[in-house]
Design an enzyme around this catalytic site. Structure first.
Site, PDB file in Angstrom:
ATOM      1  N   GLY A 171      13.254  64.903  15.108  1.00 33.35           N
ATOM      2  CA  GLY A 171      14.697  65.105  14.954  1.00 33.35           C
ATOM      3  C   GLY A 171      15.468  63.957  15.576  1.00 33.35           C
ATOM      4  CB  SER A 172      16.003  61.006  15.455  1.00 34.60           C
ATOM      5  OG  SER A 172      15.399  60.801  14.189  1.00 34.60           O
ATOM      6  NE  ARG A 173      24.644  59.426  14.825  1.00 36.39           N
ATOM      7  CZ  ARG A 173      25.773  60.115  14.920  1.00 36.39           C
ATOM      8  NH1 ARG A 173      25.755  61.359  15.336  1.00 36.39           N
ATOM      9  NH2 ARG A 173      26.924  59.562  14.614  1.00 36.39           N
TER      10      ARG A 173
END
Length: 230
Positions: A171-173
């Site tokens: 999970g990240s950006r």
């Protein structure tokens, strides 16, 4: 699947197998399902890379959560932020062909990656990429669950459009910054794929005495010939 998937996926798979041997079936099922999720998280599919000159592709899979004007080093520009949920592919890709002139690791917080402040405050790798059209910047940003940004590239390396450059775990950006001369072609809420979905277009201006687009076409042809396209 990238090699990190084996490091994280094999231990729960082995533990699940051991549980089945001991007839601990419920625990075994849960552990094996966890292993399958980990293997899925680290999947590394092939992508069709857009060939058109000036295309700037998404550095990662996910949903566009921000499209905004943003100044960088005194230069006006625009930023596109893409949120990667845990079920998205987390291998990151270069948005354009060029040379990585700078790569900065910046330690920071682990805010939820959907929050606006994550772009500035979270742990991140910042890549400065010199392209035929000019300089762009993209980031790998850790999130609430993702606590590790991993780069497979170093400053001075040449990359092709859509080439794999690293990953962020769980999970990240990813952020992309382009100057005002570039045209943003996505909107908030759109789902994009790393290496395939075009976020912006910025065609290099031809040098005096050269045919329009000749330089860009030649660079794309060379990158294809070297087999760097993914």
């Amino acid at each position: 699947m990238v090699k990190e998937g084996y490091y994280f996926g094999l231990p729960p798979l082995a533990a699940g197998t051991f549980c089945f041997l001991l007839h601990w079936y419920i625990v075994g099922v849960i552990t094996v399902l966890l292993a399958l999720f980990v293997f899925s998280f680290f999947r590394n599919p092939e992508r069709v890379i857009p060939p058109e000159p000036g295309a700037i592709v998404s550095p990662g899979d996910g949903r566009v959560v921000v499209v905004t004007e943003e100044e960088r080093a005194g230069r006006p520009g625009k930023r596109v932020s893409v949120f990667l949920a845990v079920w998205n592919v987390h291998v990151n890709r270069s948005p354009a062909a060029g040379t990585i002139t700078k790569m900065e690791y910046r330690p920071g917080r682990f805010l939820a990656a959907m929050r606006e402040r994550a772009s500035m405050e979270n742990e991140q790798n910042i890549f400065t990429l010199s392209t035929e059209a000019g300089e762009i910047v993209f980031k790998q940003i850790a999130g609430l669950i993702a606590r590790r940004v991993v780069s497979w590239k170093k400053p001075g390396e040449k990359v092709a459009r859509g080439e794999r450059i690293g990953l962020v775990r769980f999970g990240s950006r990813v952020d992309l910054w382009v100057p005002n001369e570039a045209e943003i072609v996505v909107k908030v809420g759109e789902n994009v794929k790393g290496g395939s979905s075009v976020l912006a277009r910025w065609v290099a201006k031809p040098a005096i005495g050269k045919l329009t687009g000749a330089g860009t076409a030649e660079t794309d042809a060379n990158l294809t010939a070297t087999g760097k396209r993914s």
